[in-house]
Design a protein around this motif. Structure first.
Motif, PDB file in Angstrom:
ATOM      1  N   ARG A 141       0.832  -1.208   0.000  1.00 24.83           N
ATOM      2  CA  ARG A 141       0.000   0.000   0.000  1.00 24.83           C
ATOM      3  C   ARG A 141       0.864   1.254   0.000  1.00 24.83           C
ATOM      4  N   ASP A 142       1.880   1.265   0.860  1.00 25.54           N
ATOM      5  CA  ASP A 142       2.726   2.445   0.976  1.00 25.54           C
ATOM      6  C   ASP A 142       3.520   2.706  -0.301  1.00 25.54           C
ATOM      7  N   LYS A 147      -4.474  -0.786  -2.734  1.00 20.88           N
ATOM      8  CA  LYS A 147      -5.146   0.090  -1.779  1.00 20.88           C
ATOM      9  C   LYS A 147      -5.888  -0.774  -0.771  1.00 20.88           C
ATOM     10  N   LYS A 149      -8.648  -0.833   2.790  1.00 26.23           N
ATOM     11  CA  LYS A 149      -9.723  -0.121   3.480  1.00 26.23           C
ATOM     12  C   LYS A 149      -9.141   0.852   4.497  1.00 26.23           C
ATOM     13  N   ASP A 150      -9.830   1.927   4.730  1.00 24.82           N
ATOM     14  CA  ASP A 150      -9.407   2.881   5.758  1.00 24.82           C
ATOM     15  C   ASP A 150      -9.534   2.244   7.139  1.00 24.82           C
ATOM     16  N   GLY A 151      -8.620   2.600   8.018  1.00 21.68           N
ATOM     17  CA  GLY A 151      -8.726   2.175   9.406  1.00 21.68           C
ATOM     18  C   GLY A 151      -8.375   0.723   9.667  1.00 21.68           C
ATOM     19  N   VAL A 152      -7.579   0.086   8.792  1.00 17.41           N
ATOM     20  CA  VAL A 152      -7.267  -1.337   8.996  1.00 17.41           C
ATOM     21  C   VAL A 152      -6.184  -1.556  10.049  1.00 17.41           C
ATOM     22  N   PRO A 156      -4.061  -5.691   8.365  1.00 16.87           N
ATOM     23  CA  PRO A 156      -4.989  -5.890   7.261  1.00 16.87           C
ATOM     24  C   PRO A 156      -4.911  -7.322   6.737  1.00 16.87           C
ATOM     25  N   ASP A 160      -9.216  -6.983   3.034  1.00 14.05           N
ATOM     26  CA  ASP A 160      -9.175  -5.526   3.165  1.00 14.05           C
ATOM     27  C   ASP A 160      -8.621  -4.834   1.928  1.00 14.05           C
ATOM     28  N   THR A 162      -8.853  -3.158  -1.416  1.00 17.45           N
ATOM     29  CA  THR A 162      -9.935  -2.539  -2.184  1.00 17.45           C
ATOM     30  C   THR A 162      -9.549  -2.330  -3.648  1.00 17.45           C
TER      31      THR A 162
END
Length: 260
Positions: A141-142, A147, A149-152, A156, A160, A162
């Motif tokens: 992701r970084d 991508k 989900k927010d708040g994982v 994750p 998660d 997306t």
């Protein structure tokens, strides 16, 4: 009795009583850098009257179970998110009392030399434990590859994800076995201790690498009931000594980092 014989007897008695006063503890580690660094700490601790017996484990599950059971007095193999997960899942009464080293997670391949060469639909192997598997997903992701989900948080899962533009086919494998998957997959996210054990150079061979600054500093863990015992302070101070830091810098040349 001659003066010389008396002097030698005093020295022998002092040696015996000194040995008897040394405290012995068992500390669990995984093979590779964790064991190597603890060997360096063991030499420092010995000068302080603490004898460390190093017990190696080939996976990430048994060291905490052995510590909880009292078969070990401490372990040094995990980062805080992994310990948090183990405590939540297994109700262990284990606490962290000092930082040790950090192994920036890497993505490795035997088939490509850079991430740009990874094709759509490529196979990716990641650790099958929630914390380290999630760590690979966070790395991807970084780097803008997927991508989430927010708040994982730090754990994750595959559910998660997306967005996965490259349509990576992700499979979960026991962390210790990941280096062996390299001939069969396109890329694999491998913990540094297992990578170095398999002869990989994290600095030169990783095609993607985690930012060393983050929550994944490894820790010394003990049972909560032992946290205030004198040997704990000696263990942590011996590990976090200038001698051990110098050993890390000279031995690993950037692939393993001291975090204190």
């Amino acid at each position: 009795m001659s003066l010389r014989r008396t002097f030698l007897s005093i020295l022998a008695f002092a040696a015996l009583t000194g040995a008897a006063s040394a405290e012995t503890i068992k500390v669990g580690v995984t093979p590779g850098p964790h064991a190597q660094v603890l060997e360096a700490a063991k030499a420092v601790a010995a000068k302080k009257g603490l004898d460390i017996q190093i017990i190696e484990f080939s996976d990430y599950v048994v060291p905490n179970a052995a510590l909880e059971a009292g078969d070990l007095q401490a372990n040094s193999f995990q980062h805080q998110p992994y310990l948090d997960n183990q405590v939540a899942d297994r109700k262990y009464k284990i606490v962290a009392l000092g930082n040790t080293i950090n192994f920036p997670m890497g993505i490795y391949s035997k088939k490509v030399k850079s991430w740009d060469e990874v094709k759509s639909g490529a196979t990716l192997a990641i650790p099958n434990d929630p914390t380290n598997g999630g760590r690979v997903l966070i790395l991807l992701r970084d780097k803008g590859i997927i991508k989430l989900k927010d708040g994982v948080g730090f754990k994750p899962t595959l559910l998660d994800i997306t967005e996965n533009p490259k349509k990576l086919k992700i499979t979960e494998v026991d962390a210790a076995q990941l280096p062996r998957t390299l001939p069969d997959v396109d890329v694999a996210g491998i913990n540094t201790n297992y990578a170095t054990q398999a002869g990989l150079d994290p600095v030169k061979d990783a095609i993607l690498r985690e930012d060393p600054k983050g929550p994944y500093a490894n820790i010394i863990a003990v049972r909560a009931v032992d946290k205030d015992k004198p040997w704990v302070k000696t263990l942590v101070e011996s590990y976090q000594s200038p001698e051990v830091k110098d050993f890390i810098e000279k031995t690993f040349k950037g692939s393993v980092l001291a975090t204190w």
